[in-house]
Design a protein around this motif. Structure first.
Motif, PDB file in Angstrom:
ATOM      1  N   GLY A 247      38.342  38.829  17.484  1.00 18.67           N
ATOM      2  CA  GLY A 247      39.620  38.493  17.787  1.00 18.67           C
ATOM      3  C   GLY A 247      40.143  37.316  16.602  1.00 18.67           C
ATOM      4  O   GLY A 247      40.500  36.469  16.890  1.00 18.67           O
ATOM      5  N   SER A 248      39.867  37.940  15.418  1.00 22.19           N
ATOM      6  CA  SER A 248      40.216  36.999  14.243  1.00 22.19           C
ATOM      7  C   SER A 248      39.514  35.474  14.204  1.00 22.19           C
ATOM      8  O   SER A 248      39.943  34.363  13.999  1.00 22.19           O
ATOM      9  N   GLY A 249      38.383  35.451  15.188  1.00 20.19           N
ATOM     10  CA  GLY A 249      37.675  34.153  15.268  1.00 20.19           C
ATOM     11  C   GLY A 249      38.178  33.293  16.299  1.00 20.19           C
ATOM     12  O   GLY A 249      37.496  32.364  16.501  1.00 20.19           O
ATOM     13  N   ARG A 250      38.906  33.781  17.071  1.00 21.27           N
ATOM     14  CA  ARG A 250      39.398  33.045  18.242  1.00 21.27           C
ATOM     15  C   ARG A 250      38.472  33.092  19.253  1.00 21.27           C
ATOM     16  O   ARG A 250      38.344  32.008  20.034  1.00 21.27           O
ATOM     17  N   TRP A 251      37.900  34.189  19.689  1.00 21.04           N
ATOM     18  CA  TRP A 251      37.340  34.464  20.858  1.00 21.04           C
ATOM     19  C   TRP A 251      35.821  34.485  20.765  1.00 21.04           C
ATOM     20  O   TRP A 251      35.268  35.009  20.219  1.00 21.04           O
ATOM     21  N   LEU A 252      34.969  33.525  21.595  1.00 20.68           N
ATOM     22  CA  LEU A 252      33.839  33.476  22.045  1.00 20.68           C
ATOM     23  C   LEU A 252      33.792  34.592  23.257  1.00 20.68           C
ATOM     24  O   LEU A 252      34.253  34.227  24.149  1.00 20.68           O
ATOM     25  N   GLY A 253      32.880  35.628  23.136  1.00 28.64           N
ATOM     26  CA  GLY A 253      32.817  36.782  24.100  1.00 28.64           C
ATOM     27  C   GLY A 253      31.483  36.469  24.587  1.00 28.64           C
ATOM     28  O   GLY A 253      30.178  36.477  24.176  1.00 28.64           O
ATOM     29  N   LEU A 254      31.291  36.316  25.905  1.00 28.01           N
ATOM     30  CA  LEU A 254      29.967  36.209  26.954  1.00 28.01           C
ATOM     31  C   LEU A 254      29.685  37.376  27.574  1.00 28.01           C
ATOM     32  O   LEU A 254      30.329  37.952  28.379  1.00 28.01           O
ATOM     33  N   SER A 255      28.556  37.978  27.429  1.00 25.48           N
ATOM     34  CA  SER A 255      27.756  38.956  28.197  1.00 25.48           C
ATOM     35  C   SER A 255      26.389  38.895  28.203  1.00 25.48           C
ATOM     36  O   SER A 255      25.819  38.155  27.508  1.00 25.48           O
ATOM     37  N   LEU A 256      26.000  39.640  29.271  1.00 27.94           N
ATOM     38  CA  LEU A 256      24.410  39.836  29.649  1.00 27.94           C
ATOM     39  C   LEU A 256      23.689  38.562  29.803  1.00 27.94           C
ATOM     40  O   LEU A 256      22.638  38.305  29.043  1.00 27.94           O
ATOM     41  N   ILE A 257      24.666  37.522  30.622  1.00 32.16           N
ATOM     42  CA  ILE A 257      23.748  36.291  30.976  1.00 32.16           C
ATOM     43  C   ILE A 257      22.818  36.611  32.226  1.00 32.16           C
ATOM     44  O   ILE A 257      23.286  37.112  33.108  1.00 32.16           O
ATOM     45  N   GLU A 258      21.630  36.490  31.842  1.00 30.50           N
ATOM     46  CA  GLU A 258      20.722  36.961  32.764  1.00 30.50           C
ATOM     47  C   GLU A 258      19.338  35.880  32.821  1.00 30.50           C
ATOM     48  O   GLU A 258      19.085  35.333  31.910  1.00 30.50           O
ATOM     49  N   VAL A 259      19.232  35.370  33.926  1.00 29.07           N
ATOM     50  CA  VAL A 259      18.082  34.567  34.362  1.00 29.07           C
ATOM     51  C   VAL A 259      17.165  35.406  35.308  1.00 29.07           C
ATOM     52  O   VAL A 259      17.200  35.882  36.225  1.00 29.07           O
ATOM     53  N   LEU A 260      15.695  35.468  34.975  1.00 29.15           N
ATOM     54  CA  LEU A 260      14.605  35.963  35.729  1.00 29.15           C
ATOM     55  C   LEU A 260      14.654  35.319  37.139  1.00 29.15           C
ATOM     56  O   LEU A 260      14.829  34.011  37.344  1.00 29.15           O
ATOM     57  N   PRO A 261      14.544  36.078  38.184  1.00 26.67           N
ATOM     58  CA  PRO A 261      14.594  35.562  39.643  1.00 26.67           C
ATOM     59  C   PRO A 261      13.552  34.156  39.626  1.00 26.67           C
ATOM     60  O   PRO A 261      14.053  33.262  40.533  1.00 26.67           O
ATOM     61  N   SER A 262      12.527  34.171  38.954  1.00 22.64           N
ATOM     62  CA  SER A 262      11.594  33.238  39.482  1.00 22.64           C
ATOM     63  C   SER A 262      12.186  31.936  38.735  1.00 22.64           C
ATOM     64  O   SER A 262      11.461  30.907  39.089  1.00 22.64           O
ATOM     65  N   ALA A 263      13.096  32.049  38.049  1.00 22.77           N
ATOM     66  CA  ALA A 263      13.632  30.680  37.311  1.00 22.77           C
ATOM     67  C   ALA A 263      14.945  30.227  37.639  1.00 22.77           C
ATOM     68  O   ALA A 263      15.711  29.542  36.941  1.00 22.77           O
ATOM     69  N   ARG A 264      15.606  30.993  38.637  1.00 25.83           N
ATOM     70  CA  ARG A 264      17.014  30.690  38.853  1.00 25.83           C
ATOM     71  C   ARG A 264      17.363  29.419  39.473  1.00 25.83           C
ATOM     72  O   ARG A 264      16.240  28.816  40.046  1.00 25.83           O
ATOM     73  N   ARG A 265      18.423  29.016  39.689  1.00 25.15           N
ATOM     74  CA  ARG A 265      18.971  27.957  40.571  1.00 25.15           C
ATOM     75  C   ARG A 265      18.326  26.430  39.797  1.00 25.15           C
ATOM     76  O   ARG A 265      17.855  25.572  40.369  1.00 25.15           O
ATOM     77  N   GLN A 266      18.113  26.697  38.396  1.00 29.68           N
ATOM     78  CA  GLN A 266      17.639  25.505  37.772  1.00 29.68           C
ATOM     79  C   GLN A 266      18.537  25.164  36.619  1.00 29.68           C
ATOM     80  O   GLN A 266      18.225  24.236  35.618  1.00 29.68           O
ATOM     81  N   GLY A 267      19.647  25.760  36.488  1.00 31.35           N
ATOM     82  CA  GLY A 267      20.763  25.428  35.391  1.00 31.35           C
ATOM     83  C   GLY A 267      20.427  26.134  34.158  1.00 31.35           C
ATOM     84  O   GLY A 267      21.287  25.913  33.160  1.00 31.35           O
TER      85      GLY A 267
END
Length: 324
Positions: A247-267
């Motif tokens: 978007g002409s440098g305006r937009w950071l697009g986030l996708s595929l944010i994934e944490v393995l189950p063994s490491a979740r709830r740790q921020g």
């Protein structure tokens, strides 16, 4: 009453909280709807999370936003999102985009009906169906709402079905909280951002998406400004993510944010998001966007912590199967 399309929006609920002298007692709640099931609704309010049985709901409705995005703003964001998730096979129907990626992801395998298709609407839908039939793919159309309401009405008349609503959410990349890591997380190993995904990154993404065909590699990597996040614990990759600037440098697009189950709830998911925000601000991006399925309450709650709110929604519409 509320519908699935209202998830992610601000609502007001009048709730029955008791009976006095044969008359119901009411209490009102104002907040953001994060989940709607057959039995309950869940909303976040100024006092915290509230789960209400539908049997206790007297009235509930969406609260109109103080400012609605203009049609031009919706189109610009949809085009930035398309740029961030580029299908390898593309076509045009006037201003409409036609996209195919061997069936990998709905976004990369659907028409985007924004702008003028250069023909009457029924003929445009006919052309979409023909384009996908030529490629042996089912016809899909992503309808940003309410912008594409006329298209949606035409698809309704033809018996097209709809997948669950998707929230297109945005946030400003302002310095300071919540983009600054909490004190208890500042001693963690930094998340590594690379220009290409590692084999381990691809393995995690493959598990999440059910395979990565060659078309998927194109979707993931064929962006001028793209980074792949690698978060490690004891030398093992436990968190991934993908960030783009479009978007002409305006937009950071986030996708595929994934944490393995063994490491979740740790921020760790927040750590990945902050790493992308640092990179994007250094590249002079000012805002972030993401697309999240409305029923994914855990993800919606995570993104809310970073100030993400729903800009608009879209439905992926699916053409009916033709008998032969």
């Amino acid at each position: 009453m509320l519908r699935q399309q209202d998830v992610g929006y601000r609502i007001v609920v009048r709730r029955i909280v008791g009976i006095r002298e044969g008359r119901p007692l009411f209490s009102d709640a104002l907040g953001d709807l994060v989940e709607l099931t057959e039995t309950h609704l869940t909303m976040t309010t100024a006092r915290g999370r509230l789960r209400i049985p539908l049997t206790e709901v007297h009235r509930a409705k969406r609260v109109p936003p103080t400012r609605r995005p203009t049609a031009a703003a919706v189109v610009a964001l949809e085009l930035a999102a398309d740029e961030a998730w580029p299908a390898p096979v593309r076509g045009r129907l006037g201003d409409w985009l036609l996209r195919s990626a061997d069936g990998w992801s709905g976004r990369a395998n659907s028409a985007l009906p924004v702008g003028d298709p250069d023909r009457p609407l029924p003929a445009a839908v006919d052309a979409v169906e023909h384009w996908y039939a030529q490629r042996g793919r089912p016809a899909l159309v992503n309808t940003p709402l309410p912008l594409a309401a006329p298209v949606a009405a035409e698809l309704d008349a033809r018996g097209w079905t709809a997948r669950p609503p998707v929230l297109v959410q945005t946030a400003e990349l302002a310095p300071g909280p919540p983009w600054t890591a909490p004190a208890g997380q500042r001693d963690r190993p930094p998340v590594e951002l690379t220009g290409t995904p590692s084999d381990d990154w691809l393995a995690v993404a493959t598990d999440r998406k059910g395979g990565l065909p060659p078309a998927a590699r194109h979707v993931l990597t064929a962006v001028d400004q793209v980074r792949f996040a690698h978060g490690y614990a004891d030398g093992t990759l436990v968190a991934i993510g993908r960030g783009t600037i479009t978007g002409s440098g305006r937009w950071l697009g986030l996708s595929l944010i994934e944490v393995l189950p063994s490491a979740r709830r740790q921020g760790l998911a927040g750590q990945v998001i902050r790493a992308f925000a640092d990179w994007a601000r250094a590249s002079r991006a000012t805002h972030a966007f993401l697309q999240v399925e409305q029923h994914n309450a855990a993800a919606v709650n995570l993104y809310r912590q970073f100030g993400f709110t729903t800009h608009h929604t879209y439905l992926t519409r699916v053409a009916p199967t033709r008998g032969g």
